[in-house]
Scaffold this motif. Structure first.
Motif, PDB file in Angstrom:
ATOM      1  N   LEU A  71     -58.095 -50.427  10.392  1.00  0.00           N
ATOM      2  CA  LEU A  71     -58.094 -49.076  10.902  1.00  0.00           C
ATOM      3  C   LEU A  71     -58.821 -48.497  12.056  1.00  0.00           C
ATOM      4  O   LEU A  71     -58.494 -48.005  13.124  1.00  0.00           O
ATOM      5  CB  LEU A  71     -58.377 -47.937   9.684  1.00  0.00           C
ATOM      6  CG  LEU A  71     -58.196 -46.326  10.094  1.00  0.00           C
ATOM      7  CD1 LEU A  71     -56.827 -46.071  10.617  1.00  0.00           C
ATOM      8  CD2 LEU A  71     -58.659 -45.554   9.017  1.00  0.00           C
ATOM      9  N   MET A  72     -59.964 -49.148  12.177  1.00  0.00           N
ATOM     10  CA  MET A  72     -60.999 -49.027  13.305  1.00  0.00           C
ATOM     11  C   MET A  72     -60.110 -49.749  14.529  1.00  0.00           C
ATOM     12  O   MET A  72     -60.179 -49.240  15.645  1.00  0.00           O
ATOM     13  CB  MET A  72     -62.221 -49.554  12.989  1.00  0.00           C
ATOM     14  CG  MET A  72     -62.999 -48.858  12.042  1.00  0.00           C
ATOM     15  SD  MET A  72     -64.620 -49.459  11.747  1.00  0.00           S
ATOM     16  CE  MET A  72     -65.427 -49.643  13.190  1.00  0.00           C
ATOM     17  N   ASP A  73     -59.749 -50.751  14.231  1.00  0.00           N
ATOM     18  CA  ASP A  73     -59.076 -51.769  15.392  1.00  0.00           C
ATOM     19  C   ASP A  73     -57.912 -50.808  15.840  1.00  0.00           C
ATOM     20  O   ASP A  73     -57.659 -50.820  17.341  1.00  0.00           O
ATOM     21  CB  ASP A  73     -58.379 -52.922  14.905  1.00  0.00           C
ATOM     22  CG  ASP A  73     -59.658 -53.997  14.634  1.00  0.00           C
ATOM     23  OD1 ASP A  73     -60.666 -53.751  15.196  1.00  0.00           O
ATOM     24  OD2 ASP A  73     -59.418 -54.917  13.975  1.00  0.00           O
ATOM     25  N   LEU A  74     -56.947 -50.177  15.000  1.00  0.00           N
ATOM     26  CA  LEU A  74     -55.928 -49.295  15.444  1.00  0.00           C
ATOM     27  C   LEU A  74     -56.432 -48.000  16.163  1.00  0.00           C
ATOM     28  O   LEU A  74     -55.778 -47.660  17.162  1.00  0.00           O
ATOM     29  CB  LEU A  74     -55.002 -48.795  14.216  1.00  0.00           C
ATOM     30  CG  LEU A  74     -53.929 -48.212  14.234  1.00  0.00           C
ATOM     31  CD1 LEU A  74     -52.821 -48.634  15.321  1.00  0.00           C
ATOM     32  CD2 LEU A  74     -53.183 -47.717  13.036  1.00  0.00           C
ATOM     33  N   ALA A  75     -57.508 -47.608  15.773  1.00  0.00           N
ATOM     34  CA  ALA A  75     -57.898 -46.491  16.519  1.00  0.00           C
ATOM     35  C   ALA A  75     -58.410 -46.936  17.782  1.00  0.00           C
ATOM     36  O   ALA A  75     -58.338 -46.025  18.799  1.00  0.00           O
ATOM     37  CB  ALA A  75     -59.336 -45.804  15.493  1.00  0.00           C
TER      38      ALA A  75
END
Length: 581
Positions: free
Chosen positions: A324-328
């Motif tokens: 999720l952090m990578d996507l964000a």
């Protein structure tokens, strides 16, 4: 022998702080050890002792003993509570600073750079409001984009343009694409950073991005469609690559093996998952799809974006903190948005708002078009009748897969087309323009055409009708109104002249109600519907057989023109040998 409890001599043998002899730990020979004092006597003696007396040491010892006697679990609880509070505050601070970091990644700009802006969509009877977002793909060559794109001649362009309309009840989404080579009227726009004013012009729609930024693309769409735009979101080349990687790839499908010498796309027949530069190659491929026109590329882009939306909705990244952090990071670095979406909180709220839309009701269509009379082999123009039918569906919040539905009612239960509220003709000012000239053939306009229609309108009671002497060549007649309050008057005027309702549309640049007498109405004061033989051959990808009147029995948009959300069709490949392997 009588001994006072407080006698220092006799207390010297007790190890409780006596005189010097006691300090050495000795005991007087010949003396008898004193019996241990009763607690009551000791407490009473301590109470009689003054602050400076030796007995005061007993009180300090008592206090220390009491402190030592506190239960161990209380000390553990205090330490644990303090540690947890610190960790909670630290975590909250970390989340706050991370969100601020993500917010700092997002670029934002003004929503609309034009001088005329449409009023926002009105809520329906249940207080729900439709949502219109313009999705753009930029060919910017700045930074890392230089290695992913070609030259930069002609300035920055928006080669991918899709309007996403989410219904008021969020039960369906309509995606409308426009070929990048569509020639339209680009309104005057002002660059918010430099103050440079770009004059109104007629050019390819993808060039509007270079007129001050994405806000000019929004102004152009509002002018072209009469649909109010609430937000825009723009990705550049690098953004496409990073987003595709962040979601783990996007599924696409082709009917045959495909290769494109220009974009370098090469995929086997069937379904493929594209990520990284392959995703960008898919979006940029033109000649290898269908008949090699820009319309084929537009449909491929629709497939990609629709499938990426599905991947985002169903992605495990949304439950995996690291992913999720990578996507964000990828999303916030990739996006340029309007100021109303310039924070992670705004984007998250938008995502939650759209999450309930079923995937099988995300329907796509390419705007109906015709060959551009001025350059039919290179550029196209919106089909004035069929494109207006499509835009009217969106304005009335009617889904492509449910075109028989009645227009949404306003918060007071009034129809979206309240003809009964039209003003008396004498109170309706109308401007009439002569658009009977033909740009493609060079045929001049019919002399006095606008004046003839003006006189006919005055005879019907429209005493406020006037003639604009400046000609405006237009293939099909149009009846434009500027504000929603004028809609009923415009529709009543169309009925008085025999014009189909498909020619009536809102335009932010219209001066009140403006009638453009097009090349399809070169004679007579009452409009006559062209027969099929008289109508120009349509180069539209829509294949629409719809009637010209939205109120007719036939659908406004033919099903063959729609890519329904529950369809799993693969892209057609150009049959020429250089595009297959």
């Amino acid at each position: 022998m009588t001994v006072e409890v407080g006698d220092p001599v006799r207390r010297s043998g007790i190890r409780d702080g006596g005189d010097g002899q006691a300090a050495e730990g000795g005991r007087d020979e010949g003396t008898v050890p004193l019996p241990r004092a009763e607690p009551a006597a000791t407490t009473e003696a301590a109470a009689d002792a003054g602050p400076g007396s030796p007995a005061g040491g007993g009180r300090a010892e008592t206090r220390r003993a009491r402190k030592k006697a506190k239960p161990r679990w209380r000390r553990v609880l205090l330490w644990t509570s303090g540690s947890l509070a610190f960790l909670v505050l630290a975590a909250a601070a970390a989340v706050y600073f991370y969100i601020e970091h993500l917010n700092g990644n997002i670029d934002s700009d003004e929503l609309n750079l034009g001088n005329n802006r449409l009023e926002r969509s009105q809520p329906n009877a249940d207080g729900q409001v439709p949502l219109n977002i313009l999705l753009l793909g930029s060919d910017s060559r700045e930074g890392a984009n230089q290695e992913l794109g070609g030259g930069s001649e002609g300035g920055e362009r928006a080669d991918v343009q899709l309007l996403m309309h989410a219904s008021a009840d969020r039960s369906n989404v309509t995606l409308i694409s426009v070929p990048r080579d569509t020639v339209v009227d680009i309104p005057e726009c002002t660059d918010p950073e430099t103050g440079e004013v770009y004059p109104e012009t007629r050019d390819r729609i993808n060039s509007s991005l270079g007129h001050g930024g994405p806000g000019c693309v929004v102004a152009t769409w509002e002018e072209m469609t009469g649909i109010p735009i609430d937000h825009f979101m723009m990705l550049d080349f690098q953004g496409v690559v990073s987003m595709a990687d962040a979601v783990g790839g996007v599924p696409v499908c082709v009917q045959q093996n495909i290769q494109d010498p220009e974009s370098h796309l090469r995929l086997p027949a069937g379904e493929n998952v594209v990520e990284g530069e392959d995703a960008l190659r898919w979006l940029r491929t033109r000649h290898a799809f269908g008949d090699g026109s820009d319309v084929g590329r537009t449909r491929a882009q629709q497939m990609y974006l629709s499938n990426m939306a599905d991947e985002l909705q169903n992605s495990t990244s949304l439950t995996n903190p690291t992913e999720l952090m990578d996507l964000a990071e990828a999303a916030t670095n990739a996006l340029t948005v309007d100021n109303g979406l310039a924070s992670v909180q705004d984007l998250y709220g938008l995502g939650e708002d759209l999450r309930s839309v079923p995937g099988d009701r995300i329907n796509s269509i390419t705007m109906p078009w015709l060959p551009d009379p001025a350059n039919p082999d290179v550029t196209v123009v919106p089909d004035p009748a069929e494109s207006e039918e499509l835009f009217a569906l969106v304005r009335d919040d009617i889904a492509l897969d449910d075109q028989d539905a009645a227009p949404a009612e306003g918060d007071e239960g009034e129809s979206a087309s309240p003809e009964a509220t039209a003003d008396p003709p004498a109170e309706v000012p109308v401007t009439v323009r002569n658009g009977t000239g033909d740009v493609a053939t060079g045929e001049p306009p019919v002399d006095g055409r606008a004046s003839d229609i003006t006189e006919a309108l005055v005879a019907q009671g429209y005493t406020g009708a006037t003639t604009d002497p400046v000609p405006e060549p237009q293939a099909s007649s149009q009846l434009l109104y500027q504000e929603e309050a004028d809609r009923a008057n415009a529709e009543a005027l169309a009925e008085a002249l025999g014009l189909p309702h498909s020619v009536v549309r809102i335009s932010p640049s219209a001066e009140g109600i403006t009638l453009i007498v097009g090349n399809d109405w070169r004679e007579g004061t009452g409009y006559q519907e062209p027969t099929p033989d008289e109508s120009a051959e349509s180069g539209s990808d829509s294949g629409s057989d719809a009637g010209s009147d939205a109120g007719g029995e036939e659908q406004a948009v033919d099903d063959e023109a729609i890519l329904f959300g529950d369809q799993e069709d693969c892209m057609e490949v150009n049959p020429l040998p250089q595009y297959t392997w």
